[in-house]
Design a protein around this motif. Structure first.
Motif, PDB file in Angstrom:
ATOM      1  N   THR A   3       0.845  -1.187   0.000  1.00 34.47           N
ATOM      2  CA  THR A   3       0.000   0.000   0.000  1.00 34.47           C
ATOM      3  C   THR A   3       0.880   1.237   0.000  1.00 34.47           C
ATOM      4  O   THR A   3       1.879   1.293   0.723  1.00 34.47           O
ATOM      5  CB  THR A   3      -0.898   0.011   1.245  1.00 34.47           C
ATOM      6  OG1 THR A   3      -1.748  -1.137   1.210  1.00 34.47           O
ATOM      7  CG2 THR A   3      -1.747   1.264   1.322  1.00 34.47           C
ATOM      8  N   VAL A   4       0.505   2.234  -0.794  1.00 36.43           N
ATOM      9  CA  VAL A   4       1.215   3.510  -0.823  1.00 36.43           C
ATOM     10  C   VAL A   4       0.296   4.564  -0.212  1.00 36.43           C
ATOM     11  O   VAL A   4      -0.842   4.747  -0.643  1.00 36.43           O
ATOM     12  CB  VAL A   4       1.621   3.915  -2.253  1.00 36.43           C
ATOM     13  CG1 VAL A   4       2.274   5.287  -2.259  1.00 36.43           C
ATOM     14  CG2 VAL A   4       2.573   2.872  -2.835  1.00 36.43           C
ATOM     15  N   SER A   5       0.813   5.238   0.812  1.00 35.07           N
ATOM     16  CA  SER A   5       0.052   6.220   1.570  1.00 35.07           C
ATOM     17  C   SER A   5       0.692   7.598   1.437  1.00 35.07           C
ATOM     18  O   SER A   5       1.911   7.730   1.574  1.00 35.07           O
ATOM     19  CB  SER A   5       0.027   5.796   3.040  1.00 35.07           C
ATOM     20  OG  SER A   5      -0.669   6.727   3.823  1.00 35.07           O
ATOM     21  N   LEU A 134      -0.727   5.288  -8.373  1.00 31.66           N
ATOM     22  CA  LEU A 134       0.123   4.659  -7.365  1.00 31.66           C
ATOM     23  C   LEU A 134      -0.243   4.983  -5.911  1.00 31.66           C
ATOM     24  O   LEU A 134       0.201   4.283  -5.007  1.00 31.66           O
ATOM     25  CB  LEU A 134       1.583   5.046  -7.617  1.00 31.66           C
ATOM     26  CG  LEU A 134       2.153   4.524  -8.928  1.00 31.66           C
ATOM     27  CD1 LEU A 134       3.525   5.113  -9.186  1.00 31.66           C
ATOM     28  CD2 LEU A 134       2.197   3.005  -8.925  1.00 31.66           C
ATOM     29  N   ILE A 135      -1.036   6.008  -5.679  1.00 35.29           N
ATOM     30  CA  ILE A 135      -1.381   6.385  -4.306  1.00 35.29           C
ATOM     31  C   ILE A 135      -2.688   5.679  -3.923  1.00 35.29           C
ATOM     32  O   ILE A 135      -3.714   5.859  -4.567  1.00 35.29           O
ATOM     33  CB  ILE A 135      -1.545   7.912  -4.149  1.00 35.29           C
ATOM     34  CG1 ILE A 135      -0.316   8.655  -4.675  1.00 35.29           C
ATOM     35  CG2 ILE A 135      -1.835   8.261  -2.696  1.00 35.29           C
ATOM     36  CD1 ILE A 135       0.952   8.428  -3.904  1.00 35.29           C
ATOM     37  N   ASP A 136      -2.632   4.871  -2.867  1.00 30.52           N
ATOM     38  CA  ASP A 136      -3.791   4.092  -2.431  1.00 30.52           C
ATOM     39  C   ASP A 136      -4.595   4.781  -1.345  1.00 30.52           C
ATOM     40  O   ASP A 136      -5.798   4.536  -1.218  1.00 30.52           O
ATOM     41  CB  ASP A 136      -3.330   2.729  -1.903  1.00 30.52           C
ATOM     42  CG  ASP A 136      -2.566   1.949  -2.945  1.00 30.52           C
ATOM     43  OD1 ASP A 136      -3.126   1.727  -4.039  1.00 30.52           O
ATOM     44  OD2 ASP A 136      -1.407   1.569  -2.672  1.00 30.52           O
ATOM     45  N   GLU A 137      -3.929   5.596  -0.526  1.00 31.03           N
ATOM     46  CA  GLU A 137      -4.625   6.266   0.564  1.00 31.03           C
ATOM     47  C   GLU A 137      -4.009   7.625   0.834  1.00 31.03           C
ATOM     48  O   GLU A 137      -2.833   7.858   0.544  1.00 31.03           O
ATOM     49  CB  GLU A 137      -4.646   5.412   1.835  1.00 31.03           C
ATOM     50  CG  GLU A 137      -3.304   5.148   2.453  1.00 31.03           C
ATOM     51  CD  GLU A 137      -3.380   4.291   3.713  1.00 31.03           C
ATOM     52  OE1 GLU A 137      -4.285   3.447   3.827  1.00 31.03           O
ATOM     53  OE2 GLU A 137      -2.527   4.469   4.586  1.00 31.03           O
ATOM     54  N   PHE A 138      -4.835   8.504   1.366  1.00 32.62           N
ATOM     55  CA  PHE A 138      -4.430   9.869   1.673  1.00 32.62           C
ATOM     56  C   PHE A 138      -4.743  10.162   3.132  1.00 32.62           C
ATOM     57  O   PHE A 138      -5.869   9.911   3.578  1.00 32.62           O
ATOM     58  CB  PHE A 138      -5.189  10.874   0.798  1.00 32.62           C
ATOM     59  CG  PHE A 138      -4.874  10.765  -0.662  1.00 32.62           C
ATOM     60  CD1 PHE A 138      -3.964  11.635  -1.247  1.00 32.62           C
ATOM     61  CD2 PHE A 138      -5.476   9.801  -1.449  1.00 32.62           C
ATOM     62  CE1 PHE A 138      -3.665  11.540  -2.598  1.00 32.62           C
ATOM     63  CE2 PHE A 138      -5.190   9.700  -2.801  1.00 32.62           C
ATOM     64  CZ  PHE A 138      -4.281  10.573  -3.374  1.00 32.62           C
ATOM     65  N   ASN A 139      -3.767  10.675   3.850  1.00 34.14           N
ATOM     66  CA  ASN A 139      -3.957  11.183   5.204  1.00 34.14           C
ATOM     67  C   ASN A 139      -3.697  12.676   5.136  1.00 34.14           C
ATOM     68  O   ASN A 139      -2.547  13.105   5.013  1.00 34.14           O
ATOM     69  CB  ASN A 139      -2.973  10.531   6.186  1.00 34.14           C
ATOM     70  CG  ASN A 139      -3.279   9.071   6.399  1.00 34.14           C
ATOM     71  OD1 ASN A 139      -4.328   8.721   6.893  1.00 34.14           O
ATOM     72  ND2 ASN A 139      -2.354   8.221   5.988  1.00 34.14           N
ATOM     73  N   LEU A 140      -4.756  13.456   5.170  1.00 32.05           N
ATOM     74  CA  LEU A 140      -4.631  14.906   5.099  1.00 32.05           C
ATOM     75  C   LEU A 140      -4.958  15.484   6.464  1.00 32.05           C
ATOM     76  O   LEU A 140      -6.046  15.233   6.998  1.00 32.05           O
ATOM     77  CB  LEU A 140      -5.556  15.476   4.030  1.00 32.05           C
ATOM     78  CG  LEU A 140      -5.324  14.944   2.620  1.00 32.05           C
ATOM     79  CD1 LEU A 140      -6.355  15.511   1.660  1.00 32.05           C
ATOM     80  CD2 LEU A 140      -3.909  15.247   2.146  1.00 32.05           C
ATOM     81  N   TYR A 182      -8.523   8.976   3.698  1.00 27.75           N
ATOM     82  CA  TYR A 182      -9.270   8.591   2.508  1.00 27.75           C
ATOM     83  C   TYR A 182      -8.607   7.407   1.834  1.00 27.75           C
ATOM     84  O   TYR A 182      -7.376   7.299   1.813  1.00 27.75           O
ATOM     85  CB  TYR A 182      -9.279   9.730   1.480  1.00 27.75           C
ATOM     86  CG  TYR A 182     -10.048  10.961   1.890  1.00 27.75           C
ATOM     87  CD1 TYR A 182     -11.418  11.046   1.637  1.00 27.75           C
ATOM     88  CD2 TYR A 182      -9.406  12.034   2.490  1.00 27.75           C
ATOM     89  CE1 TYR A 182     -12.129  12.184   1.987  1.00 27.75           C
ATOM     90  CE2 TYR A 182     -10.110  13.168   2.840  1.00 27.75           C
ATOM     91  CZ  TYR A 182     -11.466  13.248   2.587  1.00 27.75           C
ATOM     92  OH  TYR A 182     -12.163  14.359   2.932  1.00 27.75           O
ATOM     93  N   LEU A 183      -9.426   6.545   1.247  1.00 29.63           N
ATOM     94  CA  LEU A 183      -8.939   5.459   0.396  1.00 29.63           C
ATOM     95  C   LEU A 183      -9.363   5.745  -1.034  1.00 29.63           C
ATOM     96  O   LEU A 183     -10.443   6.285  -1.284  1.00 29.63           O
ATOM     97  CB  LEU A 183      -9.522   4.123   0.825  1.00 29.63           C
ATOM     98  CG  LEU A 183      -9.164   3.618   2.220  1.00 29.63           C
ATOM     99  CD1 LEU A 183      -9.846   2.275   2.476  1.00 29.63           C
ATOM    100  CD2 LEU A 183      -7.666   3.517   2.407  1.00 29.63           C
TER     101      LEU A 183
END
Length: 185
Positions: A3-5, A134-140, A182-183
């Protein structure tokens, strides 16, 4: 597949600037927790030079608060890849590898290898990495401030098509920040 975060602090108006606020202990613990299953950091040169050697020094000297020291210890222990055409490393830095070109191809190769989560920390590469899927999830982490200037998370027109996300978690902090996880759908 790994997973890429992507994790980033942003203002209410979408700017990314490390000087916008002091995170405090609660937020530092959150950042430490986001790295629980991370075994590789993927940086651009600017973010790498912003984060290192600062956190490496804090880890060695234990010169921060208890929360900062925990973050520094965890952060400094993780292997890292830096994308840069110009950066040169000290010969004793065995945890960092430099990639000179094609960050999307390199990240794809790393994503296909066995291992834990990969944490991406680069605004400059974000449009390319999103475009490559390539980005699987975002932590903002949204800070309660309007900057009005600086570097935008995504410059206008930087994505070829929209990216649909699903909100899976929200955390409100005492300092007024909100972490949004977010996913990719």
């Amino acid at each position: 597949m790994r997973t890429v975060s992507f994790t980033m602090n942003i203002s209410l108006d979408g700017y990314c600037d490390h000087t916008m606020a002091s995170p405090g202990g609660e937020l530092m613990d959150y950042f430490t927790g986001t790295m629980d299953d991370v075994d590789l950091l993927f940086f651009g040169r600017v973010m790498y030079q912003l984060m290192f050697p600062y956190w490496g020094d804090v880890a060695k000297d234990q010169s921060g608060t208890a929360e900062e020291n925990r973050f520094a210890q965890r952060f400094s222990a993780i292997d890292r890849v830096v994308v840069s055409r110009s950066l040169e490393l000290d010969s004793d830095d065995v945890k960092t590898q430099i990639v000179r070109s094609n960050p999307a191809a390199e990240l794809l190769k790393l994503k296909q290898q066995p291992g834990g989560k990969i944490s991406v920390d680069s605004v400059s590469m974000l449009p390319e990495l999103i475009g490559a899927g390539l980005i699987d999830e975002f932590n903002l982490i949204v800070h309660p401030v309007i900057m009005g200037k600086g570097r935008l998370l995504l410059p206008p027109g930087s994505l070829q098509e929209k990216l649909d996300l699903k909100l899976v978690n929200t955390i409100h902090f005492k300092n007024g920040c909100t972490a949004l996880h977010y996913l990719k759908q």
